[in-house]
Write a protein that holds these residues in place. Structure first.
Motif, PDB file in Angstrom:
ATOM      1  N   THR A 346      33.469  29.570  45.960  1.00  0.00           N
ATOM      2  CA  THR A 346      34.620  30.798  45.685  1.00  0.00           C
ATOM      3  C   THR A 346      35.683  29.776  45.282  1.00  0.00           C
ATOM      4  OG1 THR A 346      33.825  32.052  47.543  1.00  0.00           O
ATOM      5  CG2 THR A 346      35.748  32.402  46.738  1.00  0.00           C
ATOM      6  N   LEU A 347      36.348  30.716  44.091  1.00  0.00           N
ATOM      7  CA  LEU A 347      37.791  30.157  43.545  1.00  0.00           C
ATOM      8  C   LEU A 347      38.554  31.148  43.906  1.00  0.00           C
ATOM      9  CD1 LEU A 347      39.454  28.655  41.885  1.00  0.00           C
ATOM     10  CD2 LEU A 347      38.718  29.636  39.929  1.00  0.00           C
ATOM     11  N   ILE A 348      39.720  31.240  44.646  1.00  0.00           N
ATOM     12  CA  ILE A 348      40.599  31.863  44.791  1.00  0.00           C
ATOM     13  C   ILE A 348      41.941  31.618  44.145  1.00  0.00           C
ATOM     14  CG2 ILE A 348      42.271  32.992  46.541  1.00  0.00           C
ATOM     15  CD1 ILE A 348      39.846  32.514  48.818  1.00  0.00           C
ATOM     16  N   LEU A 349      42.452  32.477  43.374  1.00  0.00           N
ATOM     17  CA  LEU A 349      43.661  32.265  42.694  1.00  0.00           C
ATOM     18  C   LEU A 349      44.768  33.442  43.373  1.00  0.00           C
ATOM     19  CD1 LEU A 349      41.374  32.987  40.225  1.00  0.00           C
ATOM     20  CD2 LEU A 349      43.116  31.497  39.196  1.00  0.00           C
ATOM     21  N   HIS A 350      45.758  32.847  44.003  1.00  0.00           N
ATOM     22  CA  HIS A 350      46.750  33.743  44.676  1.00  0.00           C
ATOM     23  C   HIS A 350      48.200  33.135  44.495  1.00  0.00           C
ATOM     24  CE1 HIS A 350      46.344  36.350  48.413  1.00  0.00           C
ATOM     25  NE2 HIS A 350      47.504  36.788  47.730  1.00  0.00           N
ATOM     26  N   SER A 351      49.041  34.211  44.570  1.00  0.00           N
ATOM     27  CA  SER A 351      50.485  33.671  44.468  1.00  0.00           C
ATOM     28  C   SER A 351      51.200  33.611  45.936  1.00  0.00           C
ATOM     29  CB  SER A 351      51.332  34.541  43.535  1.00  0.00           C
ATOM     30  OG  SER A 351      52.693  34.127  43.364  1.00  0.00           O
TER      31      SER A 351
END
Length: 427
Positions: A346-351
């Motif tokens: 899983t790749l998570i991209l989050h600010s």
């Protein structure tokens, strides 16, 4: 050409509760009786719970337009400065009850003293922007795959509720039998997922951009309520089946916000989960309890009232109030607590400044399962606008990570360690 706008009117923000409801609550408190306060608190909890699971058919247009200037390539729009419009990048502006859609470019001028922001009009997909007085700000940029220059086909995915429309975007070169299945978030449409087509095409993946129950495109359920991922995953399972029937050997699920919760549920519960090669999640909901607590605080709802709202959603006796056909299983969707059970890369991209889905649970999930979860941390992007703020970095992160995940598997015993450490944005 320039047209001045009339003085702006005050409107409730998209996530706020209406003033009339706060007046009701205040009246109950003002009465000073325990029964009145309890009744007001219960009513507020019921309203909060229903709002979470009820699709909004009419989106609030609370972004004010002061002027539209120029023509052709020199066209500009002057907007009221808000926490969203002062963040650089490309965005969309929807107006005329959603009938109008314009794509806006990066900030050209920001005057804090006047409270105005000027942006170029990159494209006007529909409607007459010159007539717009107010509208809705959105991280959506494109209106269809055609805006990206991609060939596509309108297809129907057969679900248990009936056919759900999807966009099928073939790979530019037939190099992979892996398909990308794009899953939008709560209150959004398939347009939200179009940003994911760019890295998918670079990787040679065919993409299926799907709709799901109660999103306004796909068939609705009898209760017409969101399941927050616990029901919608079945439509994603149907999309996976469609991909497998049409030449795919496996899939990657891309999910935005609630689409992340849906993708995680599919990887956990679907009978086709063995075909899910990886998850790419943008600002995903990995713990609904945390999100609801944050939303209660954001809307100035007392903690106890917020907890009562969660209780109404989670227990069978709350169904008469929420309208849900079945209660929501928050424990099953708590991927912070279940971190070690996540076995799909899983790749998570989050600010870190996400104002709707807090960043904390994503960081906790990555920290508790570094073998499976890679976290790419962004800043200044707010909710699901990581691509908008830094599209090159977003696409680069997805392409490099997926290229490694989708590379031919090493022979038994050779063992290649997975990359699990995310990088910090320098925005």
């Amino acid at each position: 050409m320039s047209r001045a706008r009339s003085a702006p009117q005050q409107h409730e923000s998209d996530g706020a509760l209406p003033r009339s409801f706060w007046a009701l609550l205040g009246a109950g408190v003002g009465l000073g009786t325990a029964s009145a306060v309890a009744a007001s608190s219960s009513a507020l909890a019921a309203y909060f719970a229903r709002r979470i699971v009820t699709p909004e058919r009419v989106r609030v247009e609370d972004q004010e337009v002061f002027a539209v200037q120029g023509t052709g390539a020199g066209r500009r729009i002057i907007l009221k400065a808000t926490p969203e419009t002062v963040v650089d990048g490309e965005y969309s502006f929807f107006f005329d009850a959603g009938a109008g859609h314009a794509r806006l470019g990066p900030i050209e001028d920001y005057v804090p003293g006047e409270g105005t922001v000027t942006r170029p009009v990159v494209a006007e997909y529909s409607g007459d922007l010159e007539r717009a007085v107010r509208g809705r700000w959105s991280g959506v940029v494109y209106s269809s795959p055609q805006d990206l220059g991609y060939d596509f086909e309108d297809v129907l995915v057969e679900t248990e509720l009936g056919p759900a429309p999807a966009w099928l975007v073939p790979a530019s070169h037939d190099t992979s039998k892996t398909w990308a299945v794009m899953v939008h978030g709560r209150g959004a449409t398939r347009q939200e997922s179009l940003r994911g087509l760019i890295p998918a095409r670079q990787l040679g993946l065919t993409s299926l951009v799907v709709s799901y129950r109660n999103d306004g495109d796909a068939p609705a359920t009898a209760d017409r309520r969101y399941g927050l991922g616990m029901t919608e995953w079945r439509d994603v399972e149907s999309a996976i089946g469609y991909a497998l029937e049409n030449g795919a050997t496996d899939v990657v699920l891309f999910g935005w916000s609630m689409g992340g919760a849906i993708s995680l549920a599919a990887a956990d519960l679907s009978s086709l989960r063995q075909y899910i090669r990886a998850l790419v999640l943008d600002a995903p909901v990995v713990d609904w309890v945390d999100v609801l607590a944050h939303q209660a605080q954001k809307n100035r709802i007392p903690r106890g009232v917020g907890r009562l709202g969660q209780l109404l959603l989670a227990h069978p006796w709350g169904r008469r109030i929420t309208g849900l056909a079945a209660p929501v299983d928050f424990r099953a969707m708590d991927w912070v607590a279940r971190a070690v059970e996540l076995r799909t890369p899983t790749l998570i991209l989050h600010s870190v400044d996400d104002e709707f889905v807090p960043f904390g649970p994503s960081a906790l999930l990555a920290g508790r399962n570094p073998e499976m979860v890679t976290l790419e941390t962004f800043r200044k992007a707010r909710h699901t606008k990581e691509w908008n703020v830094d599209p090159e970095r977003w696409e680069r992160a997805v392409v490099s990570w997926l290229a490694e995940i989708l590379a031919p598997r090493p022979s038994p015993g050779s063992g290649t360690p997975r990359r699990s450490a995310g990088s910090e944005s320098r925005n």
